[in-house]
Design a protein around this motif. Sequence first.
Motif, mmCIF file in Angstrom:
data_model
loop_
_atom_site.group_PDB
_atom_site.id
_atom_site.type_symbol
_atom_site.label_atom_id
_atom_site.label_comp_id
_atom_site.label_asym_id
_atom_site.label_seq_id
_atom_site.Cartn_x
_atom_site.Cartn_y
_atom_site.Cartn_z
ATOM 1 N N ARG A 87 0.858 -1.185 0.000
ATOM 2 C CA ARG A 87 0.000 0.000 0.000
ATOM 3 C C ARG A 87 0.899 1.242 0.000
ATOM 4 O O ARG A 87 1.857 1.324 0.761
ATOM 5 C CB ARG A 87 -0.931 0.002 1.210
ATOM 6 C CG ARG A 87 -1.973 -1.123 1.159
ATOM 7 C CD ARG A 87 -2.880 -1.091 2.369
ATOM 8 N NE ARG A 87 -3.682 0.128 2.407
ATOM 9 C CZ ARG A 87 -4.840 0.301 1.780
ATOM 10 N NH1 ARG A 87 -5.335 -0.681 1.034
ATOM 11 N NH2 ARG A 87 -5.508 1.430 1.889
ATOM 12 N N ARG A 90 0.383 5.984 2.563
ATOM 13 C CA ARG A 90 1.099 6.628 3.662
ATOM 14 C C ARG A 90 2.417 7.230 3.185
ATOM 15 O O ARG A 90 2.767 8.359 3.538
ATOM 16 C CB ARG A 90 1.365 5.620 4.789
ATOM 17 C CG ARG A 90 0.136 5.241 5.580
ATOM 18 C CD ARG A 90 0.501 4.263 6.701
ATOM 19 N NE ARG A 90 -0.631 4.043 7.585
ATOM 20 C CZ ARG A 90 -0.599 3.275 8.674
ATOM 21 N NH1 ARG A 90 0.539 2.643 8.990
ATOM 22 N NH2 ARG A 90 -1.661 3.145 9.428
ATOM 23 N N THR A 123 4.741 0.925 4.621
ATOM 24 C CA THR A 123 3.546 1.318 5.367
ATOM 25 C C THR A 123 3.854 1.533 6.850
ATOM 26 O O THR A 123 2.994 2.023 7.585
ATOM 27 C CB THR A 123 2.438 0.252 5.248
ATOM 28 O OG1 THR A 123 2.820 -0.928 5.966
ATOM 29 C CG2 THR A 123 2.173 -0.110 3.794
#
Length: 204
Positions: A87, A90, A123
């Motif tokens: 992901r 962030r 992350t």
Amino acid sequence: MNGLTFWFDVHSPWVYLASFRIGDVARKHKLSLRWRPLHLPRLLDDIGGVKPLEATPARVAWFRQDIADWAELQNVPLRIHPNYPLRNSRALRACLLAEDEGRAEAFVRRLLRGYWAEGADITDLDLLAGWGEEAGLDGGAVKAAAVSDEFKLRLEQNTAEAIVRGVFGVPTVDTGAKLYFGNDRLDLLDIHISQGKIPLHETG
């Protein structure tokens, strides 16, 4: 001041390679450089773009071979993350903070090295904070930015603006008049600037 905009997402190994070069190109020509993160998966979804790892098996094999060849040519360590893709939100929000603070080049390069050479978890807020401190940022501010709704909105706005500018992938360098897509187009960008072939505009 005339300048360049570097559109990027940490998901791209080509961005990793280009991050070692784009700053030098800008400095060589005494141009300002804006590091502007965008959310690549969302951009590709919105424009119906090609996702390299969802292409045919032959193209994916070529893609992996090509990136390895370029990394060797640039003498840059490269190791595909075992959990790729991670992901990215962030990390990208933290990149916005780094740009605000004038520390984008150092932070983004450190982050990309973690992702593309060290198998790090981008992350992880503590890792992001530590990398931020290495780049001269406040670690607490990096953590806050990484989970901030304000920075989430700014990332969405960047992505929307990139689409309007005609960006279809990363890395893309925007001169204000032309777009140069790909790590392998930085040489062409350098040549065109040297030859005065690009009408450089204020970038914003």
